[in-house]
Write a protein that holds these residues in place. Structure first.
Motif, PDB file in Angstrom:
ATOM      1  N   LEU A  61     -10.515  18.283 -45.473  1.00  7.15           N
ATOM      2  CA  LEU A  61     -11.040  18.812 -46.897  1.00  7.15           C
ATOM      3  C   LEU A  61     -10.467  20.321 -46.735  1.00  7.15           C
ATOM      4  CD1 LEU A  61     -12.941  18.168 -49.270  1.00  7.15           C
ATOM      5  CD2 LEU A  61     -14.529  19.645 -48.264  1.00  7.15           C
ATOM      6  N   ALA A  62     -10.494  20.892 -45.678  1.00  2.00           N
ATOM      7  CA  ALA A  62     -10.417  22.366 -45.675  1.00  2.00           C
ATOM      8  C   ALA A  62      -8.817  22.486 -45.604  1.00  2.00           C
ATOM      9  CB  ALA A  62     -10.685  22.897 -44.292  1.00  2.00           C
ATOM     10  N   ALA A  63      -7.991  21.604 -44.930  1.00  2.00           N
ATOM     11  CA  ALA A  63      -6.698  21.751 -45.064  1.00  2.00           C
ATOM     12  C   ALA A  63      -6.195  21.617 -46.455  1.00  2.00           C
ATOM     13  CB  ALA A  63      -5.861  20.620 -44.099  1.00  2.00           C
ATOM     14  N   GLY A  64      -6.894  20.442 -47.332  1.00  2.00           N
ATOM     15  CA  GLY A  64      -6.279  20.321 -48.788  1.00  2.00           C
ATOM     16  C   GLY A  64      -6.755  21.291 -49.655  1.00  2.00           C
ATOM     17  N   PHE A  65      -7.738  21.920 -49.266  1.00  2.00           N
ATOM     18  CA  PHE A  65      -8.383  23.043 -50.067  1.00  2.00           C
ATOM     19  C   PHE A  65      -7.161  24.408 -49.746  1.00  2.00           C
ATOM     20  CE2 PHE A  65     -10.715  27.222 -50.735  1.00  2.00           C
ATOM     21  CZ  PHE A  65     -10.891  27.075 -52.048  1.00  2.00           C
ATOM     22  N   GLU A  66      -7.003  24.721 -48.637  1.00  2.00           N
ATOM     23  CA  GLU A  66      -6.165  25.672 -48.262  1.00  2.00           C
ATOM     24  C   GLU A  66      -4.768  25.691 -48.774  1.00  2.00           C
ATOM     25  OE1 GLU A  66      -8.467  26.990 -43.886  1.00  2.00           O
ATOM     26  OE2 GLU A  66      -5.968  26.231 -44.149  1.00  2.00           O
ATOM     27  N   LYS A  67      -4.387  24.398 -48.691  1.00  2.00           N
ATOM     28  CA  LYS A  67      -3.041  24.158 -49.444  1.00  2.00           C
ATOM     29  C   LYS A  67      -2.978  24.515 -50.823  1.00  2.00           C
ATOM     30  CE  LYS A  67       0.597  20.714 -49.771  1.00  2.00           C
ATOM     31  NZ  LYS A  67       0.997  19.164 -49.462  1.00  2.00           N
ATOM     32  N   PRO A  70      -3.746  29.338 -51.699  1.00  2.00           N
ATOM     33  CA  PRO A  70      -3.413  30.146 -50.704  1.00  2.00           C
ATOM     34  C   PRO A  70      -4.106  31.549 -50.630  1.00  2.00           C
ATOM     35  CG  PRO A  70      -1.549  29.293 -51.850  1.00  2.00           C
ATOM     36  CD  PRO A  70      -2.753  28.739 -52.694  1.00  2.00           C
ATOM     37  N   GLY A  71      -4.225  32.014 -49.513  1.00  2.00           N
ATOM     38  CA  GLY A  71      -5.302  33.365 -49.328  1.00  2.00           C
ATOM     39  C   GLY A  71      -6.500  32.919 -49.120  1.00  2.00           C
ATOM     40  N   THR A  72      -7.049  31.795 -48.982  1.00  2.00           N
ATOM     41  CA  THR A  72      -8.448  31.560 -48.701  1.00  2.00           C
ATOM     42  C   THR A  72      -8.546  30.630 -47.498  1.00  2.00           C
ATOM     43  OG1 THR A  72      -9.335  31.747 -50.991  1.00  2.00           O
ATOM     44  CG2 THR A  72     -10.632  30.732 -49.288  1.00  2.00           C
ATOM     45  N   LYS A  73      -9.061  30.787 -46.254  1.00  2.00           N
ATOM     46  CA  LYS A  73      -9.200  30.159 -45.157  1.00  2.00           C
ATOM     47  C   LYS A  73     -10.575  29.533 -45.147  1.00  2.00           C
ATOM     48  CE  LYS A  73      -5.081  30.997 -43.612  1.00  2.00           C
ATOM     49  NZ  LYS A  73      -4.007  29.543 -43.318  1.00  2.00           N
ATOM     50  N   VAL A  74     -10.823  28.376 -44.628  1.00  2.00           N
ATOM     51  CA  VAL A  74     -12.110  27.760 -44.573  1.00  2.00           C
ATOM     52  C   VAL A  74     -12.412  27.252 -43.025  1.00  2.00           C
ATOM     53  CG1 VAL A  74     -13.480  25.786 -45.290  1.00  2.00           C
ATOM     54  CG2 VAL A  74     -11.831  26.643 -46.681  1.00  2.00           C
ATOM     55  N   GLU A  75     -13.375  27.908 -42.684  1.00  2.00           N
ATOM     56  CA  GLU A  75     -13.800  27.786 -41.158  1.00  2.00           C
ATOM     57  C   GLU A  75     -15.118  26.770 -41.210  1.00  2.00           C
ATOM     58  OE1 GLU A  75     -16.260  30.504 -38.204  1.00  2.00           O
ATOM     59  OE2 GLU A  75     -14.076  30.964 -38.172  1.00  2.00           O
ATOM     60  N   VAL A  76     -15.258  25.488 -40.761  1.00  2.00           N
ATOM     61  CA  VAL A  76     -16.182  24.981 -41.116  1.00  2.00           C
ATOM     62  C   VAL A  76     -16.919  24.475 -39.455  1.00  2.00           C
ATOM     63  CG1 VAL A  76     -17.125  22.556 -41.735  1.00  2.00           C
ATOM     64  CG2 VAL A  76     -15.231  23.388 -42.811  1.00  2.00           C
ATOM     65  N   SER A  77     -18.282  24.628 -39.224  1.00  2.00           N
ATOM     66  CA  SER A  77     -19.100  24.260 -37.980  1.00  2.00           C
ATOM     67  C   SER A  77     -19.930  23.136 -38.338  1.00  2.00           C
ATOM     68  CB  SER A  77     -19.711  25.752 -37.606  1.00  2.00           C
ATOM     69  OG  SER A  77     -19.014  26.646 -37.309  1.00  2.00           O
ATOM     70  N   VAL A  78     -19.630  22.076 -37.546  1.00  2.00           N
ATOM     71  CA  VAL A  78     -20.318  20.975 -37.957  1.00  2.00           C
ATOM     72  C   VAL A  78     -21.395  20.709 -36.577  1.00  2.00           C
ATOM     73  CG1 VAL A  78     -20.358  18.215 -38.057  1.00  2.00           C
ATOM     74  CG2 VAL A  78     -18.448  19.968 -38.944  1.00  2.00           C
ATOM     75  N   TYR A  79     -22.681  20.441 -36.949  1.00  2.00           N
ATOM     76  CA  TYR A  79     -23.753  20.210 -35.980  1.00  2.00           C
ATOM     77  C   TYR A  79     -24.354  19.074 -36.208  1.00  2.00           C
ATOM     78  CZ  TYR A  79     -23.363  25.630 -35.424  1.00  2.00           C
ATOM     79  OH  TYR A  79     -23.004  26.783 -34.835  1.00  2.00           O
ATOM     80  N   SER A  80     -25.028  18.583 -35.450  1.00  2.00           N
ATOM     81  CA  SER A  80     -26.040  17.211 -35.442  1.00  2.00           C
ATOM     82  C   SER A  80     -27.085  17.468 -36.464  1.00  2.00           C
ATOM     83  CB  SER A  80     -26.528  16.918 -34.159  1.00  2.00           C
ATOM     84  OG  SER A  80     -27.444  17.720 -33.554  1.00  2.00           O
ATOM     85  N   TRP A  81     -27.543  16.741 -37.076  1.00  2.00           N
ATOM     86  CA  TRP A  81     -28.688  16.604 -38.018  1.00  2.00           C
ATOM     87  C   TRP A  81     -29.970  17.083 -36.899  1.00  2.00           C
ATOM     88  CZ3 TRP A  81     -29.807  17.459 -42.663  1.00  2.00           C
ATOM     89  CH2 TRP A  81     -28.619  17.216 -43.664  1.00  2.00           C
ATOM     90  N   ASP A 335     -15.710  23.195 -56.139  1.00  2.00           N
ATOM     91  CA  ASP A 335     -15.396  22.383 -57.237  1.00  2.00           C
ATOM     92  C   ASP A 335     -14.397  21.302 -56.452  1.00  2.00           C
ATOM     93  OD1 ASP A 335     -16.349  23.208 -59.646  1.00  2.00           O
ATOM     94  OD2 ASP A 335     -15.034  24.740 -59.879  1.00  2.00           O
ATOM     95  N   PHE A 336     -13.741  21.777 -55.516  1.00  2.00           N
ATOM     96  CA  PHE A 336     -12.849  21.051 -54.696  1.00  2.00           C
ATOM     97  C   PHE A 336     -13.508  19.958 -54.108  1.00  2.00           C
ATOM     98  CE2 PHE A 336     -10.134  19.920 -50.997  1.00  2.00           C
ATOM     99  CZ  PHE A 336      -8.858  19.665 -51.815  1.00  2.00           C
ATOM    100  N   LEU A 337     -14.721  20.173 -53.217  1.00  2.00           N
ATOM    101  CA  LEU A 337     -15.567  19.378 -52.648  1.00  2.00           C
ATOM    102  C   LEU A 337     -15.943  18.242 -53.287  1.00  2.00           C
ATOM    103  CD1 LEU A 337     -17.446  18.512 -50.233  1.00  2.00           C
ATOM    104  CD2 LEU A 337     -18.842  20.055 -51.059  1.00  2.00           C
ATOM    105  N   TYR A 338     -16.489  18.442 -54.815  1.00  5.97           N
ATOM    106  CA  TYR A 338     -17.146  17.537 -55.764  1.00  5.97           C
ATOM    107  C   TYR A 338     -15.878  16.864 -56.291  1.00  5.97           C
ATOM    108  CZ  TYR A 338     -21.698  18.902 -54.538  1.00  5.97           C
ATOM    109  OH  TYR A 338     -22.851  19.384 -53.584  1.00  5.97           O
ATOM    110  N   GLN A 339     -14.858  16.767 -56.250  1.00  5.24           N
ATOM    111  CA  GLN A 339     -13.840  15.927 -56.877  1.00  5.24           C
ATOM    112  C   GLN A 339     -13.927  14.591 -56.523  1.00  5.24           C
ATOM    113  OE1 GLN A 339      -9.645  17.354 -55.888  1.00  5.24           O
ATOM    114  NE2 GLN A 339     -10.196  19.241 -56.990  1.00  5.24           N
ATOM    115  N   PRO A 340     -13.951  13.780 -57.468  1.00  2.03           N
ATOM    116  CA  PRO A 340     -14.267  12.283 -57.225  1.00  2.03           C
ATOM    117  C   PRO A 340     -13.625  11.767 -55.760  1.00  2.03           C
ATOM    118  CG  PRO A 340     -14.038  12.681 -59.523  1.00  2.03           C
ATOM    119  CD  PRO A 340     -13.484  14.034 -58.742  1.00  2.03           C
ATOM    120  N   LYS A 341     -12.477  11.932 -55.729  1.00  5.04           N
ATOM    121  CA  LYS A 341     -11.772  11.375 -54.539  1.00  5.04           C
ATOM    122  C   LYS A 341     -12.428  12.112 -53.454  1.00  5.04           C
ATOM    123  CE  LYS A 341      -8.056  15.178 -54.089  1.00  5.04           C
ATOM    124  NZ  LYS A 341      -6.498  15.518 -53.930  1.00  5.04           N
TER     125      LYS A 341
END
Length: 432
Positions: A61-67, A70-81, A335-341
């Motif tokens: 998701l981050a790769a698709g959004f960054e592409k 341009p100019g916005t990077k996304v850094e994600v930290s995933v933790y257990s519930w 908005d990108f996260l909630y795209q149907p695909k």
């Protein structure tokens, strides 16, 4: 779906990633060279092993959004519930809130004025696509701050072979329909007599004690709140529900070798997929896990105390955006996260229910694969009862339940006393 609605957690360590390079989890989102913005996102892990961790979804998701931006990077930290909500709370307390968090509760942060509203972030199309009941549950004082990420309802799963071997159902019988808790007790006794290690798993450990508790409360005619949405945690039906678990299930040795207060949901799910658990409450993610292990199972609504109709429990997990000065970039990412695909990619991977109208309609129309098994979960969603997530006190109340509810079903436990203590603290933190 801290309900979660929903939430399988296996990894104990945070997975820090960006679409380009790995970076330190402690970095604060901001400008990085040439006015480039870095969005920090914290998300929960829905996988049950490293191979299906949510890390891969967020990385793509981050790769698709960054592409596309341009100019916005996304850094994600995933933790257990088991730790993600506490991690975000620590970040906020330290003055290092992430830009976006996908966790189990939002209202305490909204009440403290720390979140952007959905209207400030989303396009009209995205905002209008949320399922109505879930969008309403995301509001504080009629303003939506919590954006539903995924949803689920709960059903009672049972191992067909174990029940058949124990004489609960015929060898070729399907469609078991227990109507009351007495039916569950009788079936569990037969499973115990057939040497099933855990006739009925009751996970009241930290991972999701608040969900297991609410399912039994609703089935007993109670719930966390009354019809006026005031806390009613210590109501008589709730006390009776926990007394049933204490006396009839735990007290008769029907819940297995691990006491409920120390049993986490994923451990219970693992026991079910190994053929060691006869019955347990589960959500859609258990479908794939059980099928992968070749377990033949049935699903029915959790019977009520006396056979009367009661609502099922629904769960939604939430996305929120903190006021870190990146409103425009956060809005574009959401908005990108909630795209149907992207919604479909996540819900299909974990057999969860969508939180959007477009996703719900797609699930209803599906007729193949696991989507057929999802139909009873979808059918229960519109009338289900959710956690009181709109209360700013809910996060604290949920934590109180996690820490203390297991004590109520121990031999000699005092459900009325413990529920009164939890209820008193809840009302004090939520004056009306």
């Amino acid at each position: 779906m801290k309900g979660r609605y929903l939430s399988l957690a296996a990894s104990g360590a945070a997975l820090c990633l960006t679409a380009v390079t790995l970076t330190g989890c402690g970095a604060i989102g901001g400008l990085t060279g040439d006015n480039e913005v870095t969005l920090r996102v914290v998300a929960a892990d829905y996988g049950d092993n490293p191979q299906n961790s949510s890390e891969a979804y967020w990385k793509d998701l981050a790769a698709g959004f960054e592409k596309a931006n341009p100019g916005t990077k996304v850094e994600v930290s995933v933790y257990s519930w088991s730790e993600v909500d506490a991690k975000v709370a620590e970040m906020v307390k330290a003055g290092k809130a992430p830009d976006i968090a996908q966790i189990g509760a939002y209202s305490d942060y909204a009440a403290a004025g720390k979140l952007y509203s959905a209207e400030e972030l989303l396009s009209v199309k995205t905002e209008a696509d949320f399922l109505g009941p879930l969008a309403d549950a995301g509001k504080v004082k009629q303003v939506q701050y919590g954006m539903p990420f995924v949803s689920s309802t709960r059903l009672l799963f049972y191992n067909e072979k174990l029940l058949a071997d124990a004489g609960v159902i015929g060898k070729d019988a399907k469609g078991w329909q227990p109507k009351s808790w007495a039916d569950l007790e009788a079936a569990a006794k037969k499973l115990k007599a057939a040497n099933v290690p855990t006739p009925f798993a009751v996970p009241l450990g930290r991972e999701e004690a608040q969900a297991e508790t609410m399912m039994w409360m609703l089935a007993g005619g109670g719930g966390y709140t009354d019809n006026e949405e005031s806390y009613a945690i210590d109501s008589a039906p709730n006390v009776k529900a926990l007394e049933f678990l204490r006396d009839k299930m735990v007290g008769q040795g029907l819940t297995g070798p691990v006491e409920p207060g120390k049993l986490d949901r994923q451990v219970a799910f693992d026991g079910f997929t190994k053929g060691e658990v006869g019955m347990l409450n589960g959500h859609p993610t258990l479908l794939k896990q059980a099928a992968a292990k070749g377990v033949k199972f049935g699903m029915v609504p959790l019977p009520t105390s006396d056979g009367s109709d009661q609502p099922a429990m629904g769960v939604a997990d939430w996305v929120m955006a903190f006021k870190n000065g990146h409103r425009q970039q956060s809005g574009k990412f959401l908005d990108f996260l909630y795209q149907p695909k992207n919604v479909t990619a996540f819900t299909e991977k974990y057999d969860l229910l969508p939180a959007t109208t477009s996703g719900y309609q797609a699930k209803q129309a599906a007729t193949g694969g696991s989507s057929v098994q999802l139909k009873p979960f979808l059918a229960a969603l519109p009338s289900s009862r959710l956690y009181p997530v709109g209360k700013k006190s809910w996060a604290g109340v949920s934590e109180d339940i996690k820490q203390n509810i297991g004590k109520t079903v121990q031999p000699g436990g005092q459900p009325a006393k413990v529920l009164e203590q939890i209820a008193t603290a809840a009302r004090a933190s939520d004056p009306r």
